[in-house]
Design a protein around this motif. Structure first.
Motif, PDB file in Angstrom:
ATOM      1  N   ASP A 116      -2.757  21.405  -5.050  1.00  0.00           N
ATOM      2  CA  ASP A 116      -2.088  22.197  -6.081  1.00  0.00           C
ATOM      3  C   ASP A 116      -3.027  23.230  -6.692  1.00  0.00           C
ATOM      4  O   ASP A 116      -2.582  24.249  -7.217  1.00  0.00           O
ATOM      5  N   MET A 117      -4.325  22.949  -6.626  1.00  0.00           N
ATOM      6  CA  MET A 117      -5.325  23.841  -7.215  1.00  0.00           C
ATOM      7  C   MET A 117      -6.622  23.725  -6.427  1.00  0.00           C
ATOM      8  O   MET A 117      -6.928  22.665  -5.875  1.00  0.00           O
ATOM      9  N   ILE A 118      -7.378  24.825  -6.394  1.00  0.00           N
ATOM     10  CA  ILE A 118      -8.672  24.822  -5.720  1.00  0.00           C
ATOM     11  C   ILE A 118      -9.750  25.161  -6.745  1.00  0.00           C
ATOM     12  O   ILE A 118      -9.627  26.140  -7.487  1.00  0.00           O
ATOM     13  N   ILE A 119     -10.786  24.345  -6.776  1.00  0.00           N
ATOM     14  CA  ILE A 119     -11.926  24.595  -7.653  1.00  0.00           C
ATOM     15  C   ILE A 119     -13.113  24.998  -6.787  1.00  0.00           C
ATOM     16  O   ILE A 119     -13.479  24.289  -5.847  1.00  0.00           O
ATOM     17  N   VAL A 120     -13.688  26.143  -7.100  1.00  0.00           N
ATOM     18  CA  VAL A 120     -14.881  26.615  -6.393  1.00  0.00           C
ATOM     19  C   VAL A 120     -16.089  26.278  -7.250  1.00  0.00           C
ATOM     20  O   VAL A 120     -16.217  26.775  -8.374  1.00  0.00           O
ATOM     21  N   MET A 175      -9.495  33.986   1.474  1.00  0.00           N
ATOM     22  CA  MET A 175      -8.937  34.109   2.825  1.00  0.00           C
ATOM     23  C   MET A 175      -8.099  32.885   3.184  1.00  0.00           C
ATOM     24  O   MET A 175      -7.053  32.998   3.827  1.00  0.00           O
ATOM     25  N   ALA A 176      -8.553  31.714   2.739  1.00  0.00           N
ATOM     26  CA  ALA A 176      -7.861  30.470   3.085  1.00  0.00           C
ATOM     27  C   ALA A 176      -6.534  30.318   2.352  1.00  0.00           C
ATOM     28  O   ALA A 176      -5.676  29.546   2.776  1.00  0.00           O
ATOM     29  N   THR A 177      -6.353  31.061   1.256  1.00  0.00           N
ATOM     30  CA  THR A 177      -5.128  30.913   0.450  1.00  0.00           C
ATOM     31  C   THR A 177      -4.273  32.175   0.439  1.00  0.00           C
ATOM     32  O   THR A 177      -3.328  32.263  -0.343  1.00  0.00           O
ATOM     33  N   ARG A 178      -4.566  33.130   1.287  1.00  0.00           N
ATOM     34  CA  ARG A 178      -3.844  34.408   1.223  1.00  0.00           C
ATOM     35  C   ARG A 178      -2.377  34.265   1.618  1.00  0.00           C
ATOM     36  O   ARG A 178      -1.531  35.034   1.144  1.00  0.00           O
ATOM     37  N   ASP A 179      -2.047  33.308   2.480  1.00  0.00           N
ATOM     38  CA  ASP A 179      -0.655  33.132   2.911  1.00  0.00           C
ATOM     39  C   ASP A 179       0.113  32.154   2.036  1.00  0.00           C
ATOM     40  O   ASP A 179       1.345  32.115   2.077  1.00  0.00           O
ATOM     41  N   ALA A 180      -0.595  31.342   1.287  1.00  0.00           N
ATOM     42  CA  ALA A 180       0.042  30.380   0.360  1.00  0.00           C
ATOM     43  C   ALA A 180      -0.841  30.305  -0.880  1.00  0.00           C
ATOM     44  O   ALA A 180      -1.754  29.486  -0.959  1.00  0.00           O
ATOM     45  N   ARG A 181      -0.558  31.165  -1.821  1.00  0.00           N
ATOM     46  CA  ARG A 181      -1.427  31.298  -2.992  1.00  0.00           C
ATOM     47  C   ARG A 181      -1.425  30.041  -3.849  1.00  0.00           C
ATOM     48  O   ARG A 181      -0.405  29.378  -4.004  1.00  0.00           O
ATOM     49  N   ARG A 182      -2.609  29.756  -4.391  1.00  0.00           N
ATOM     50  CA  ARG A 182      -2.790  28.626  -5.289  1.00  0.00           C
ATOM     51  C   ARG A 182      -3.737  29.054  -6.412  1.00  0.00           C
ATOM     52  O   ARG A 182      -4.556  29.949  -6.204  1.00  0.00           O
ATOM     53  N   PRO A 183      -3.650  28.410  -7.569  1.00  0.00           N
ATOM     54  CA  PRO A 183      -4.608  28.743  -8.625  1.00  0.00           C
ATOM     55  C   PRO A 183      -6.022  28.383  -8.188  1.00  0.00           C
ATOM     56  O   PRO A 183      -6.252  27.327  -7.593  1.00  0.00           O
ATOM     57  N   ILE A 184      -6.959  29.282  -8.474  1.00  0.00           N
ATOM     58  CA  ILE A 184      -8.361  29.083  -8.127  1.00  0.00           C
ATOM     59  C   ILE A 184      -9.177  29.107  -9.411  1.00  0.00           C
ATOM     60  O   ILE A 184      -9.100  30.058 -10.191  1.00  0.00           O
ATOM     61  N   VAL A 185      -9.964  28.063  -9.626  1.00  0.00           N
ATOM     62  CA  VAL A 185     -10.857  27.991 -10.774  1.00  0.00           C
ATOM     63  C   VAL A 185     -12.287  27.987 -10.246  1.00  0.00           C
ATOM     64  O   VAL A 185     -12.610  27.231  -9.328  1.00  0.00           O
ATOM     65  N   MET A 186     -13.131  28.828 -10.826  1.00  0.00           N
ATOM     66  CA  MET A 186     -14.498  28.967 -10.329  1.00  0.00           C
ATOM     67  C   MET A 186     -15.495  28.530 -11.386  1.00  0.00           C
ATOM     68  O   MET A 186     -15.497  29.044 -12.511  1.00  0.00           O
TER      69      MET A 186
END
Length: 214
Positions: free
Chosen positions: A64-68, A83-94
């Motif tokens: 559901d979410m990606i943390i960098v 690049m990994a989420t360009r076709d299925a966007r997800r919230p990214i927290v860095m």
């Protein structure tokens, strides 16, 4: 935000960090991050490296979410995630120690919902992720609204274009066959029904023939 939120953490291999100080800093922040996630009941489904297999792994895990979680290589890690989420966007927290404002702006422009520099404490995890998810959902809603508006505009433009074609074709029939506007329209409609075409298609064909014979 539901505590069962499925989260993937993208982080470098600490064993190959560029220096002892960097490895220690990365390890401390990563430890705080994982403690915060666990204490808040989040579902940490995997910790992955930012490599060429990231797209496939994210597609399989469906988080559901990606943390960098990145140090000096934050930009490289972020590029892999985007690049990994360009076709299925997800919230990214860095989470990073990179306080370069240019990198922060570039991260937000690339789609990062929250860019957090240093000072991470476990109790801050939930409010940070709450805000990131809310921002992501708001942006997605805006994008959907814009897409819907553009679609409506396209439909209106197509309708106006078809109407102009039909009016031009009616005028042609009225001029060349001495028909009234109603008679010209009925003749075009009958032709469209007989040939299984749209009225605008009949009009376009009539105008094309007229252009060839002029």
């Amino acid at each position: 935000m539901s505590p069962s939120l499925r989260i993937v953490v993208v982080a470098p291999d600490l064993e190959v960090a560029s220096s002892d100080d960097e490895a220690r800093s990365q390890a401390d922040r990563s430890r705080s991050l994982r403690i915060g996630l666990l204490e808040n009941g989040f579902n940490l489904v995997a910790s992955l490296p930012a490599d060429v297999f990231l797209t496939e792994r994210i597609a399989q895990l469906q988080p559901d979410m990606i943390i960098v979680d990145a140090e000096s290589d934050a930009r490289d890690a972020l590029e892999h995630v985007v690049m990994a989420t360009r076709d299925a966007r997800r919230p990214i927290v860095m989470f990073t120690n990179d306080d370069d404002s240019n990198n922060a702006r570039a991260a937000v422009a690339a789609g990062v919902s929250a860019y957090i520099v240093a000072g991470l404490k476990p109790e801050r995890i939930r409010p940070i992720l709450d805000v990131a998810m809310a921002r992501f959902q708001h942006e997605q809603a805006l994008l959907q609204t814009l897409a819907s508006t553009q679609s409506e505009r396209d439909e209106l433009s197509a309708e106006l274009r078809d109407r102009k074609l039909i009016d031009r074709a009616k005028g042609l029939l009225m001029q060349r066959q001495g028909l009234s506007e109603d008679e010209a329209f009925k003749k075009m409609r009958k032709t469209a029904m007989d040939k299984g075409l749209k009225l605008a298609e009949v009009a376009q064909r009539m105008l094309d023939v007229a252009d060839l014979m002029s």
